[in-house]
Design a protein around this motif. Structure first.
Motif, PDB file in Angstrom:
ATOM      1  N   LEU E   6      25.679  58.651  19.316  1.00 48.93           N
ATOM      2  CA  LEU E   6      26.994  58.358  19.892  1.00 48.93           C
ATOM      3  C   LEU E   6      28.002  59.352  19.350  1.00 48.93           C
ATOM      4  O   LEU E   6      28.321  59.342  18.158  1.00 48.93           O
ATOM      5  CB  LEU E   6      27.421  56.928  19.507  1.00 48.93           C
ATOM      6  N   GLU E  19      27.765  52.898  32.032  1.00 48.29           N
ATOM      7  CA  GLU E  19      26.437  53.233  31.509  1.00 48.29           C
ATOM      8  C   GLU E  19      26.455  53.446  29.995  1.00 48.29           C
ATOM      9  O   GLU E  19      25.489  53.103  29.308  1.00 48.29           O
ATOM     10  CB  GLU E  19      25.868  54.432  32.291  1.00 48.29           C
ATOM     11  N   LEU E  24      25.405  51.148  24.450  1.00 44.08           N
ATOM     12  CA  LEU E  24      25.907  50.479  23.244  1.00 44.08           C
ATOM     13  C   LEU E  24      25.235  49.107  23.075  1.00 44.08           C
ATOM     14  O   LEU E  24      24.861  48.714  21.965  1.00 44.08           O
ATOM     15  CB  LEU E  24      27.432  50.302  23.329  1.00 44.08           C
ATOM     16  N   SER E  25      25.077  48.397  24.187  1.00 43.15           N
ATOM     17  CA  SER E  25      24.478  47.058  24.130  1.00 43.15           C
ATOM     18  C   SER E  25      23.023  47.146  23.674  1.00 43.15           C
ATOM     19  O   SER E  25      22.553  46.325  22.882  1.00 43.15           O
ATOM     20  CB  SER E  25      24.556  46.395  25.508  1.00 43.15           C
ATOM     21  N   ARG E  26      22.315  48.148  24.190  1.00 34.46           N
ATOM     22  CA  ARG E  26      20.901  48.296  23.795  1.00 34.46           C
ATOM     23  C   ARG E  26      20.775  48.721  22.345  1.00 34.46           C
ATOM     24  O   ARG E  26      19.860  48.298  21.639  1.00 34.46           O
ATOM     25  CB  ARG E  26      20.227  49.332  24.714  1.00 34.46           C
ATOM     26  N   MET E  27      21.690  49.555  21.877  1.00 33.28           N
ATOM     27  CA  MET E  27      21.621  49.994  20.488  1.00 33.28           C
ATOM     28  C   MET E  27      21.837  48.818  19.531  1.00 33.28           C
ATOM     29  O   MET E  27      21.276  48.792  18.436  1.00 33.28           O
ATOM     30  CB  MET E  27      22.636  51.104  20.224  1.00 33.28           C
ATOM     31  N   GLY E  28      22.645  47.858  19.942  1.00 32.86           N
ATOM     32  CA  GLY E  28      22.834  46.667  19.102  1.00 32.86           C
ATOM     33  C   GLY E  28      21.524  45.919  18.904  1.00 32.86           C
ATOM     34  O   GLY E  28      21.236  45.409  17.812  1.00 32.86           O
ATOM     35  N   VAL E  29      20.722  45.887  19.955  1.00 33.24           N
ATOM     36  CA  VAL E  29      19.397  45.268  19.844  1.00 33.24           C
ATOM     37  C   VAL E  29      18.492  46.133  18.968  1.00 33.24           C
ATOM     38  O   VAL E  29      17.793  45.637  18.077  1.00 33.24           O
ATOM     39  CB  VAL E  29      18.778  45.066  21.243  1.00 33.24           C
ATOM     40  N   VAL E  59      27.109  41.055  27.184  1.00 28.17           N
ATOM     41  CA  VAL E  59      27.257  42.045  26.109  1.00 28.17           C
ATOM     42  C   VAL E  59      27.753  43.365  26.695  1.00 28.17           C
ATOM     43  O   VAL E  59      28.650  44.012  26.138  1.00 28.17           O
ATOM     44  CB  VAL E  59      25.925  42.256  25.359  1.00 28.17           C
ATOM     45  N   ILE E  60      27.193  43.747  27.827  1.00 25.33           N
ATOM     46  CA  ILE E  60      27.644  44.971  28.502  1.00 25.33           C
ATOM     47  C   ILE E  60      29.129  44.856  28.849  1.00 25.33           C
ATOM     48  O   ILE E  60      29.900  45.802  28.659  1.00 25.33           O
ATOM     49  CB  ILE E  60      26.802  45.226  29.770  1.00 25.33           C
ATOM     50  N   ASN E  63      31.235  45.455  25.747  1.00 23.48           N
ATOM     51  CA  ASN E  63      31.276  46.877  25.406  1.00 23.48           C
ATOM     52  C   ASN E  63      32.045  47.691  26.449  1.00 23.48           C
ATOM     53  O   ASN E  63      32.707  48.678  26.109  1.00 23.48           O
ATOM     54  CB  ASN E  63      29.847  47.424  25.243  1.00 23.48           C
TER      55      ASN E  63
ATOM     56  N   TYR F  18      30.426  52.186  14.886  1.00 24.54           N
ATOM     57  CA  TYR F  18      29.433  51.218  15.374  1.00 24.54           C
ATOM     58  C   TYR F  18      28.624  50.650  14.205  1.00 24.54           C
ATOM     59  O   TYR F  18      28.349  49.460  14.145  1.00 24.54           O
ATOM     60  CB  TYR F  18      28.509  51.892  16.397  1.00 24.54           C
ATOM     61  N   SER F  57      23.537  41.555  19.328  1.00 26.47           N
ATOM     62  CA  SER F  57      24.203  42.708  19.927  1.00 26.47           C
ATOM     63  C   SER F  57      25.604  42.330  20.392  1.00 26.47           C
ATOM     64  O   SER F  57      26.530  43.159  20.371  1.00 26.47           O
ATOM     65  CB  SER F  57      23.364  43.236  21.092  1.00 26.47           C
ATOM     66  N   ILE F  60      27.960  42.330  17.378  1.00 31.43           N
ATOM     67  CA  ILE F  60      28.263  43.736  17.070  1.00 31.43           C
ATOM     68  C   ILE F  60      29.296  44.276  18.059  1.00 31.43           C
ATOM     69  O   ILE F  60      30.242  44.973  17.668  1.00 31.43           O
ATOM     70  CB  ILE F  60      26.969  44.581  17.113  1.00 31.43           C
TER      71      ILE F  60
END
Lengths: 76, 76, 76, 76, 76, 76
Positions: E6, E19, E24-29, E59-60, E63, F18, F57, F60
């Motif tokens: 990022l 997008e 960002l949402s996937r990185m939290g996972v 979550v998306i 973000n 983040y 997520s 976060i």
């Protein structure tokens, strides 16, 4: 997703803004589960589950905050 | 939905703003499940479930943030 | 609901603001389930469920964001 | 609750602000379930449930947004 | 995570912003569960669960609020 | 907690921001369940549960809103 589906957060009025918030909410589902077939099967499930409907309305509410701020709340 | 149900986020006072937030929350459910019949069947279910009621109040709270900001918090 | 229960988001201090946030949270439940009797039956249920209590605190937190912003955070 | 527990959202630094957010989150539970005894019984339940802990952290995060904004993010 | 994933919240347009919100949402996972293998096993589970998909979209949405504000809503 | 773990919300760039949001999210869990042993036991549980990962997520994401605002979105 290469297709262009979102060009601007600006809308003519609050209701169009709300409808854009719905679109944003649905696209979040679509990006996570791209299969039209799978999403189609799930529709009758969450459509008859009160908690899923409340959760859907919540996602729309969050996206509507974004769209409303972008449009300066359609203040005249 | 072709019907016009939202023309402005501006209300006369905070309570009307809260009631608009309720309307926004309900419309999120209605857009997701347009059938009056299905929604009618679900009402007694979530209406007697504490967690559903708390979740409903949360959606209203999120929409009330939007409406309150739009109205500059009805500050005099 | 014809009764006037909310006239302003402005409070004297932060604690009164927090208590207004609680009132807003409860009203969200009351508008969704207007029956005092049904809500009374649900109280012991969610009052002894840790997750319901956390969820209640979350709704209050969201409303407290609104009330705090309205009061410019009670900054002197 | 007649006791004064919140006099200001202003804190000396970010960590004190985070700790105030925790206090706000706990007070939301306490107002909803005033009995120390009941809350005491629930503590071991949610304290060993991963989802309850994540939910608790979420309420703190929401309150921390409020406290951080109140303190202008402790920018120097 | 030492890898740089990022570098900025600024994007060319709203869709790229959406997008980025997904990323960002996937990185939290991913930060919470770094194993590609475990995450891969979970994908078919949440991908066919309506409530998980709605939660993902939420979550998306959160973000996307951040990314949209960072980009001043891509107003021209 | 007497230990100093948070001195500032300001970070060099978005990715560090983040990562600070992740730390804030974990501290919310730690304050609620201080036992390293209990938290260690819960890790494999939520780490293999898709909904817990999505919920993590989300926390976060909420903290990242705060950190991003504090840093004025790392705009140049």
């Amino acid at each position: 997703m290469s297709e262009q589906w979102l060009t601007s957060l600006i809308t003519d009025d609050a209701q169009q803004g709300y409808e854009l918030a719905i679109k944003l909410s649905r696209m979040g589902v679509k990006y996570t589960q791209p299969s039209d077939e799978v999403r189609g099967k799930l529709r009758p499930v969450y459509g008859e589950d009160a908690n899923s409907l409340i959760a859907s309305s919540q996602v729309i509410a969050i996206n509507f905050q974004t769209v409303s701020a972008a449009n300066n709340y359609w203040r005249k």
